[in-house]
Design a protein around this motif. Structure first.
Motif: not given
Length: 266
Positions: A154, A157-158, A161, A224-225
């Motif tokens: 998570m 994504r915020i 990386q 997300w998936s």
């Protein structure tokens, strides 16, 4: 939705649930009991029609110092693998419950926000901070991996990386202005304004089309998936469902009448 909880504070009024950990003398650490009760409360929230948004508040100038050193970390060092896995799955289930509760969650962060407290803020939909807020994913500082409770999935994504890797490898604190620049915090306000800012945001959300808001939260988590093609199809289905709702009709009729729509969540 029940507010008679034992291991954290909870107040529900006008469609807004205000919750806070309640051990301010120790910077609001989590215990086995508060983990479990929060998990169950957020699970039940999915079926609650009287709550349309949640605000997680600080208490005594701090959000949460994470898992209690004496009540959790000490006992964990004496557990076997089966017991440890049961615990780590329970903590992950809290994050799953927050993501699946169907209601937007706003974290109002002041002071210390560390470990599992940082995870709860991360798992919220929106985050507001004070200038004194310090967020630390400090798992490696106690000899553990940074991949705790979904952090490696998570946090990048915020904030991206590289930034996430820095926080998870070093366990250092992210200050409020840094978190705002990186996109972790939506805004930074003075401590005296924090609760009003967070509750005001929750009230604006709760006054909107709450069924559609729940659908938005579901899609934010589930996509997300998905591949892009799957996501576009899923959103087509979600939007078609919302178009059958009365709030969609109310919005059209209000627009035609040059009035502000009043949504009822159906």
């Amino acid at each position: 939705m029940r507010s008679d909880v034992q291991h954290f504070r909870c107040e529900i009024s006008d469609g807004i649930a205000r919750i806070a950990l309640d051990r301010p003398e120790r910077k609001n650490p989590l215990t086995f009991e508060s983990y479990a009760e929060l998990r169950d409360w957020f699970r039940d929230l999915h079926y609650a029609d009287d709550v349309h948004a949640v605000v997680i508040l600080p208490n005594g100038g701090n959000f949460s110092s994470g898992g209690d050193v004496h009540d959790i970390i000490g006992p964990l060092t004496r557990m076997n693998m089966k017991e440890l896995l049961a615990f780590t799955r329970m903590t992950g289930d809290l994050v799953k419950a927050m993501l699946g509760c169907g209601k937007p969650v706003i974290a109002a962060v002041d002071g210390i926000c560390a470990g599992a407290g940082a995870i709860m803020a991360m798992a919220s939909d929106l985050r507001i901070a004070t200038p004194e807020a310090k967020v630390a994913f400090l798992f490696n500082r106690v000899g553990l991996a940074g991949c705790d409770m979904g952090a490696c999935a998570m946090l990048p994504r915020i904030i991206g990386q590289g930034r996430a890797a820095e926080l998870l490898y070093l366990g250092r604190s992210m200050k409020a202005d840094e978190g705002h620049t990186w996109g972790f915090f939506n805004s930074v306000v003075e401590a005296a304004e924090l609760e009003n800012a967070a509750v005001g945001l929750a009230e604006r959300i709760a006054a909107g089309p709450t069924f559609a808001n729940s659908m938005t939260k579901t899609m934010l988590a589930q996509e997300w998936s998905m591949s892009l093609e799957q996501a576009i199809e899923a959103e087509a289905q979600a939007q078609a469902i919302c178009m059958q709702g009365n709030d969609f009709r109310r919005a059209y009729e209000a627009f035609a009448a040059k009035e502000k729509p009043v949504f009822e969540g159906d």
